[in-house]
Scaffold this motif. Sequence first.
Motif, PDB file in Angstrom:
ATOM      1  N   VAL A  97      34.914 -29.906  26.866  1.00  0.00           N
ATOM      2  CA  VAL A  97      36.054 -30.012  27.788  1.00  0.00           C
ATOM      3  C   VAL A  97      36.706 -31.384  27.638  1.00  0.00           C
ATOM      4  CG1 VAL A  97      36.757 -29.974  30.216  1.00  0.00           C
ATOM      5  CG2 VAL A  97      35.010 -28.390  29.406  1.00  0.00           C
ATOM      6  N   ILE A  98      35.899 -32.418  27.497  1.00  0.00           N
ATOM      7  CA  ILE A  98      36.431 -33.769  27.314  1.00  0.00           C
ATOM      8  C   ILE A  98      37.185 -33.868  25.982  1.00  0.00           C
ATOM      9  CG2 ILE A  98      35.783 -36.201  27.009  1.00  0.00           C
ATOM     10  CD1 ILE A  98      33.492 -35.633  29.081  1.00  0.00           C
ATOM     11  N   ILE A  99      36.694 -33.219  24.949  1.00  0.00           N
ATOM     12  CA  ILE A  99      37.402 -33.194  23.659  1.00  0.00           C
ATOM     13  C   ILE A  99      38.774 -32.528  23.815  1.00  0.00           C
ATOM     14  CG2 ILE A  99      37.396 -32.087  21.368  1.00  0.00           C
ATOM     15  CD1 ILE A  99      34.366 -32.710  21.254  1.00  0.00           C
ATOM     16  N   LEU A 100      38.824 -31.421  24.521  1.00  0.00           N
ATOM     17  CA  LEU A 100      40.101 -30.745  24.778  1.00  0.00           C
ATOM     18  C   LEU A 100      41.050 -31.670  25.548  1.00  0.00           C
ATOM     19  CD1 LEU A 100      41.635 -27.983  24.621  1.00  0.00           C
ATOM     20  CD2 LEU A 100      40.653 -27.498  26.868  1.00  0.00           C
ATOM     21  N   PHE A 101      40.544 -32.299  26.590  1.00  0.00           N
ATOM     22  CA  PHE A 101      41.325 -33.242  27.398  1.00  0.00           C
ATOM     23  C   PHE A 101      41.870 -34.378  26.521  1.00  0.00           C
ATOM     24  CE2 PHE A 101      41.013 -37.413  29.497  1.00  0.00           C
ATOM     25  CZ  PHE A 101      42.044 -37.303  30.416  1.00  0.00           C
ATOM     26  N   MET A 102      40.993 -34.985  25.731  1.00  0.00           N
ATOM     27  CA  MET A 102      41.392 -36.124  24.904  1.00  0.00           C
ATOM     28  C   MET A 102      42.436 -35.732  23.856  1.00  0.00           C
ATOM     29  SD  MET A 102      37.697 -37.971  24.364  1.00  0.00           S
ATOM     30  CE  MET A 102      38.334 -39.416  23.539  1.00  0.00           C
ATOM     31  N   SER A 103      42.278 -34.560  23.275  1.00  0.00           N
ATOM     32  CA  SER A 103      43.229 -34.108  22.247  1.00  0.00           C
ATOM     33  C   SER A 103      44.635 -34.008  22.816  1.00  0.00           C
ATOM     34  CB  SER A 103      42.786 -32.752  21.689  1.00  0.00           C
ATOM     35  OG  SER A 103      41.514 -32.856  21.118  1.00  0.00           O
ATOM     36  N   VAL A 154      33.475 -17.982  37.380  1.00  0.00           N
ATOM     37  CA  VAL A 154      34.835 -18.042  37.913  1.00  0.00           C
ATOM     38  C   VAL A 154      35.109 -19.354  38.654  1.00  0.00           C
ATOM     39  CG1 VAL A 154      36.521 -16.921  39.437  1.00  0.00           C
ATOM     40  CG2 VAL A 154      34.924 -15.516  38.121  1.00  0.00           C
ATOM     41  N   ILE A 155      34.370 -19.600  39.714  1.00  0.00           N
ATOM     42  CA  ILE A 155      34.699 -20.718  40.605  1.00  0.00           C
ATOM     43  C   ILE A 155      34.522 -22.066  39.912  1.00  0.00           C
ATOM     44  CG2 ILE A 155      34.035 -21.902  42.734  1.00  0.00           C
ATOM     45  CD1 ILE A 155      33.506 -19.080  43.917  1.00  0.00           C
ATOM     46  N   PHE A 156      33.363 -22.306  39.315  1.00  0.00           N
ATOM     47  CA  PHE A 156      33.135 -23.624  38.729  1.00  0.00           C
ATOM     48  C   PHE A 156      33.944 -23.884  37.462  1.00  0.00           C
ATOM     49  CE2 PHE A 156      29.515 -23.316  41.645  1.00  0.00           C
ATOM     50  CZ  PHE A 156      29.817 -24.425  42.421  1.00  0.00           C
ATOM     51  N   GLY A 162      40.771 -26.708  36.164  1.00  0.00           N
ATOM     52  CA  GLY A 162      41.846 -27.095  37.084  1.00  0.00           C
ATOM     53  C   GLY A 162      42.004 -28.594  37.129  1.00  0.00           C
ATOM     54  N   MET A 163      40.894 -29.292  37.149  1.00  0.00           N
ATOM     55  CA  MET A 163      40.943 -30.752  37.141  1.00  0.00           C
ATOM     56  C   MET A 163      41.563 -31.272  35.848  1.00  0.00           C
ATOM     57  SD  MET A 163      37.847 -33.415  37.313  1.00  0.00           S
ATOM     58  CE  MET A 163      38.165 -35.140  37.099  1.00  0.00           C
ATOM     59  N   VAL A 164      41.163 -30.692  34.722  1.00  0.00           N
ATOM     60  CA  VAL A 164      41.739 -31.096  33.433  1.00  0.00           C
ATOM     61  C   VAL A 164      43.251 -30.869  33.444  1.00  0.00           C
ATOM     62  CG1 VAL A 164      41.832 -30.554  30.958  1.00  0.00           C
ATOM     63  CG2 VAL A 164      39.618 -30.771  32.112  1.00  0.00           C
TER      64      VAL A 164
END
Length: 183
Positions: A97-103, A154-156, A162-164
């Motif tokens: 997830v962090i890799i996706l965010f950083m990209s 679903v929720i988590f 959502g935060m990303v």
Amino acid sequence: MKTLFIKYKSVIKFILTFLLVYIVLTFGYKFYLKVSIDLPFYPDYATNLVAHQTEYLLNTIGYTAKVLKHTEEPSMKLIFEGTYIVRIIEGCNAISVIILFMSFIIAFSGKFKTTLLFLLFGGTAIYTVNLIKIALLVLGLYYYPWRGELLHSVIFPAIIYGMVFLLWMLWVNKFSNIGKNNG
């Protein structure tokens, strides 16, 4: 054709930069996973760290949690209040997830210092929320085991992605060169 490239130059640049950064970081992460087999942290350092930090977080708020190596698969067992509740696998460490965010952030880069600080802030925020998410998932699975699929699938994920998304929107609208040019 040339006019299309000129017209959509910024879109093409974003897509190519995003893909290049994502592919390089993903291959780097896969390489890290491959070489981490020979390192003393099981199953890999990041997953081991997340498991132990989740254990610490749960113990800090008054519960009894213990992390053990899983003997049948590359994961960590989390024992909560004497009950085996979850296994923490490589996918639980939020690195993908962090890799996706950083990209995305790099593809929409702003000033170097601002970009670097936002990458550090955003990566740390995602990592921290992920730890809290895992601890809450453990609590949810312990007290409401019949809601396990809803919580885990679903929720988590909605919380973390959502935060990303919110971090991306903050970046584009406040800090990136695109947001500054359009604002």
